[in-house]
Scaffold this active site. Sequence first.
Site, PDB file in Angstrom:
ATOM      1  N   GLU A 253       0.917  -0.945  -0.192  1.00  0.00           N
ATOM      2  CA  GLU A 253      -0.162   0.050   0.086  1.00  0.00           C
ATOM      3  C   GLU A 253       1.038   1.287   0.013  1.00  0.00           C
ATOM      4  O   GLU A 253       1.661   1.496   0.916  1.00  0.00           O
ATOM      5  CB  GLU A 253      -0.919   0.008   1.319  1.00  0.00           C
ATOM      6  CG  GLU A 253      -2.110   0.885   1.170  1.00  0.00           C
ATOM      7  CD  GLU A 253      -1.839   2.381   1.946  1.00  0.00           C
ATOM      8  OE1 GLU A 253      -1.486   3.297   0.960  1.00  0.00           O
ATOM      9  OE2 GLU A 253      -1.855   2.071   3.172  1.00  0.00           O
ATOM     10  N   CYS A 287      -1.754   8.998   3.182  1.00  0.00           N
ATOM     11  CA  CYS A 287      -1.578   8.505   2.011  1.00  0.00           C
ATOM     12  C   CYS A 287      -2.826   8.927   1.150  1.00  0.00           C
ATOM     13  O   CYS A 287      -2.858   8.859  -0.106  1.00  0.00           O
ATOM     14  CB  CYS A 287      -1.301   7.041   2.088  1.00  0.00           C
ATOM     15  SG  CYS A 287      -2.437   5.974   2.772  1.00  0.00           S
TER      16      CYS A 287
END
Length: 486
Positions: A253, A287
């Site tokens: 990720e 993120c």
Amino acid sequence: MGVTRELLIGGRETPAASGRTTEDRDPYTGEVYATVAAAGPEDVTRAVDAAHEAFPAWAALAPFARRAIFLRAADLLDARSEEAATLMAHETGGTRAWAYFNVALAANILREAAAAVTAPRGEVLSAQQEGTLGLAVREPLGVVAAFAPWNAPLILGVRAVAAPLAAGNTVVAKPSENAPIAAGYFVADVLREAGLPDGVLNVVTNAVEDAAEIAEALIADPRVRAVDFTGSTRTGRVIGEHAARHLKPAVLELGGKNSVIVLDDADVDYAVEAAAFGVFMNAGQICMSGDRVLVHERVAEEFTRRFTAKAAALPTGDPGHPHTVVGPLVSTAAARRVAALVQDAVAAGATVLTGGGKPRGAVHPPTVLSGVTREMELYHTEIFGPVCVIATFADDATAVALANDTENGLTCGIITENATHGLAVARRVHSGIVHVNNQSVADEPHAPFGGVKASGYGRFGGRWGIESFSNTRWVTIADRQARYPF
């Protein structure tokens, strides 16, 4: 503060074989907050030894017993929220609101892991041969290498280990050098207090200059059977290459270059509130943060005026103050990097609507830009700071093209009062996650979390996390003897 931690290997704290340590500094004050052991490759081997030895018993532990550990850990984490808030403020500059959010979500990740332990796994298959029963059985892989980042240390520290452990694996965790306590030891302490057996979760910390060597040694160990990494796209490419070289599955990720799209039918008041949260929560160090706010030209003038005013009024500075919204970045170097991106864009013709200028230590002011073009580095680079760009569009096709004009594809928010309109736009955005009538920062422990393109591959969350860290075997049982042609 004088916090000191050694490597956690086999349930015991032990110094690095070399005796080396490394400092963990408070980004707001610059003072040393903690000193932790600086592991070498030989320490990685010791940690994998312990995880490998603990694996058979942990994999064989009764599901209800394993589930009880996760449920106890969730309650313990909730009870330690004040301690976690203080820790995050000193270690990463996290505000109290961000820390409390970390605690709440991390505890629910543990509860979701508990539910996954006893969820049905596997399938009964239709077999071609008469009298044969076919089974697809899910089993743990073995030792998992888990890399946890600093920016949401409790959320991502727990996420790094919860699904692998729930699936029956053991783990060697390597937390970020910027958050070795919150993303590593604190998580391990909670799980151990909840009853996690020795050696099931091991924590290896390291000096910044040794990060690449430690990661490579961990992934290369033949007893490590899968890799779990959350972090930047640049580092993720390296981790992915190491995993591929050793033929090990990886869940990556990685970074995002996310958009919040404000459609022409949006409630402007709500759009301003939502976008501000998506851009400035945790000083933009998520993120999922909204680097770009794309606004329909029909509402652009009103939105920009209100949004800029809100950004300019956000309380900044001391993360320990209860009203601070934008605290420091993780380091003064990070703040300088963000400022350099802004300065480069301004020199090339971008306009500062609010903010900009030089940071105060690690504190960068909330900043809004317009007029950013493809020739500027800031257009393409994940900002990871309290900065966003406003751009306008005339129609849905242009909005989608702007949102997709990036190598990343993690998340997107679409603000609209018309869900059908929002869904039509969402289906054209190339990202792993889209939130209609919400901004880009949202996370739930049971949902599939991950990106596309350079934002990585694989999924965390719910059954998807369990599947990522287990192996499917085909087993057949025949109730009669087969006949063979020779």
